[in-house]
Enzyme design. Structure first.
Site, PDB file in Angstrom:
ATOM      1  N   ASP A 129       0.823  -1.211   0.000  1.00 38.53           N
ATOM      2  CA  ASP A 129       0.000   0.000   0.000  1.00 38.53           C
ATOM      3  C   ASP A 129       0.859   1.263   0.000  1.00 38.53           C
ATOM      4  OD1 ASP A 129      -1.848   2.041   0.556  1.00 38.53           O
ATOM      5  OD2 ASP A 129      -3.096   0.695   1.746  1.00 38.53           O
ATOM      6  N   GLY A 134      -4.474   3.807  -8.449  1.00 35.11           N
ATOM      7  CA  GLY A 134      -4.522   4.238  -9.836  1.00 35.11           C
ATOM      8  C   GLY A 134      -3.577   5.375 -10.174  1.00 35.11           C
ATOM      9  N   ASP A 161     -10.407   3.887  -2.329  1.00 32.45           N
ATOM     10  CA  ASP A 161     -11.065   2.825  -1.568  1.00 32.45           C
ATOM     11  C   ASP A 161     -12.566   2.758  -1.843  1.00 32.45           C
ATOM     12  OD1 ASP A 161      -8.633   2.294  -0.441  1.00 32.45           O
ATOM     13  OD2 ASP A 161      -9.094   3.213   1.494  1.00 32.45           O
TER      14      ASP A 161
END
Length: 395
Positions: free
Chosen positions: A152, A199, A220
């Protein structure tokens, strides 16, 4: 819109690498040949996850029939990390007393275990990240028996913001994913590599070049119809970037979390299937209703997502709130989704000629598991509010 220098470089390199002897693109490494299926802790449990929770979810994955339907990954999201030892090796916190034993338990159920980290110094929840410890962490994950890594971007954002130019910021991001890719590969253990960076810089254009098996294309998701629809229908135009070993990821499923109706969850599931999206359930598997189980384990719908051709579907037409999407399937048939984004029922017509068929077609309603026989265009249908008519159509 102009391409950044980093993105253009990645695209050119990706093209050239296919002509280098011995180069194996992501889809040839044997991982994620079909969109990964499993479960992730974040959507439902957030920070409230521990060893007992993961074991309970693994057991429920088996007892509810989810595993037999194809769901195999049990993925621990953020907040499992403790501190590093004197040698810099990451340790789980007190909620996870023995990660190797947990992995062994999950494997004993015929499942695989996934974990979470960040290329920054900290994660989204401000736990220990992997910055400067990529190789150590990869080796630790391999020793534990980890099968999947969600990586992440969160913790790297401050460093990217401090970069002098957008191009430099993007290079920092891309280089960080390459560093962990190389670390994972060096372990010799097959670990699915999930890029979670929302993205940024059109990741679908360069995700394969940094070893990604899947990459988040959006921010999210949450358990509200508007957000699910925004994300799902926003995938239009991305189909050419997906395929075996490298998938667009519109984020996890919210099915069963209670914020949407059954019709909305069926639309959610059908859209993700047409998108060849990873199917990562995000609910509590131990408390599922029969209706939720039926949605998540519908074999006909899952077969569309997992089709051997490995092609992502795309939008064919949009008329007001009615959108028609199709996905080509390995046997020559097509999945056809007639989606109603309006809250009330809408009537429309399906012209199969516009979907690539000539003359009458044979169709099966996938949610009803009902053969509709031979039908001709124009085919008039009424689709419930926020619902979907999901067909498998052949000539």
């Amino acid at each position: 819109m102009t391409l950044s220098r980093t993105r253009l470089t990645c695209i050119v390199l990706a093209s050239l690498l296919f002509f280098i002897p011995g180069f194996a693109p992501a889809q040839q490494d044997g991982l994620a040949a079909r969109p990964p299926m499993g479960w992730n802790s974040w959507n439902h449990f957030h920070r409230n996850v521990d060893d007992a929770t993961i074991r309970a979810q693994a057991e429920a994955m088996v007892s509810t029939g989810m595993r037999d339907a194809g769901y195999i990954y049990i993925n621990i999201d953020d907040t499992w990390q403790g501190t590093r030892d004197a040698k810099g090796n990451i340790q789980p916190n007190s909620k996870f007393p023995d990660m190797k034993a947990l992995a062994d338990f999950v494997h004993s159920k015929g499942l695989k275990l996934g974990i979470y980290s960040s290329p920054g110094t900290t994660t989204c929840a401000k736990f220990e990240g992997s910055y400067g410890h990529e190789l150590q962490d990869a080796r630790t994950y391999a020793a534990w028996g980890i099968d999947y890594l969600k990586y992440d971007l969160c913790g790297l954002r401050d460093q990217m913001k401090a970069a002098p130019t957008p191009e430099t910021a993007n290079k920092i991001m891309v280089d960080s994913y390459i560093k962990m890719r190389d670390a994972l590969r060096s372990t010799g253990r097959p670990i699915v590599y999930s890029l979670c960076q929302y993205g940024n810089d059109a990741v679908w254009r360069w995700g394969t070049t940094v070893g990604g098996n899947l990459w988040r294309t959006t921010g999210d998701i949450n358990d509200h119809y508007a957000r699910m629809a925004e994300i799902g229908f926003g995938q239009a135009g991305l189909s050419r970037f997906a395929g075996p070993g490298h998938w667009n990821d519109p984020d996890m499923l919210e099915v069963g979390n209670g914020g949407m109706t059954a019709e909305e969850y069926r639309q959610h599931m059908a859209l993700w299937a047409i998108l060849a999206a990873p199917l990562l359930a995000g609910n509590d598997l131990t408390t599922m209703t029969p209706e939720t189980i039926a949605i998540l384990t519908n074999r006909d719908v899952i077969a569309v997502d997992q089709d051997a051709a490995g092609k992502q579907g795309d939008r064919v037409s949009a008329e007001g709130p009615i959108e028609i999407w199709t996905k080509p399937l390995a046997d020559g048939s097509k999945a056809v989704g007639v989606f109603n984004r309006h809250p009330s029922a809408m009537t429309t017509q399906v012209d199969f000629a516009r979907l690539g068929f000539s003359g009458p077609v044979k169709a099966k309603d996938l949610w009803l598991s009902k053969d509709l026989g031979t039908i001709s265009a124009p085919y008039a249908v009424t689709v419930p509010g926020h619902g979907v008519l999901f067909l498998r159509v052949s000539q």
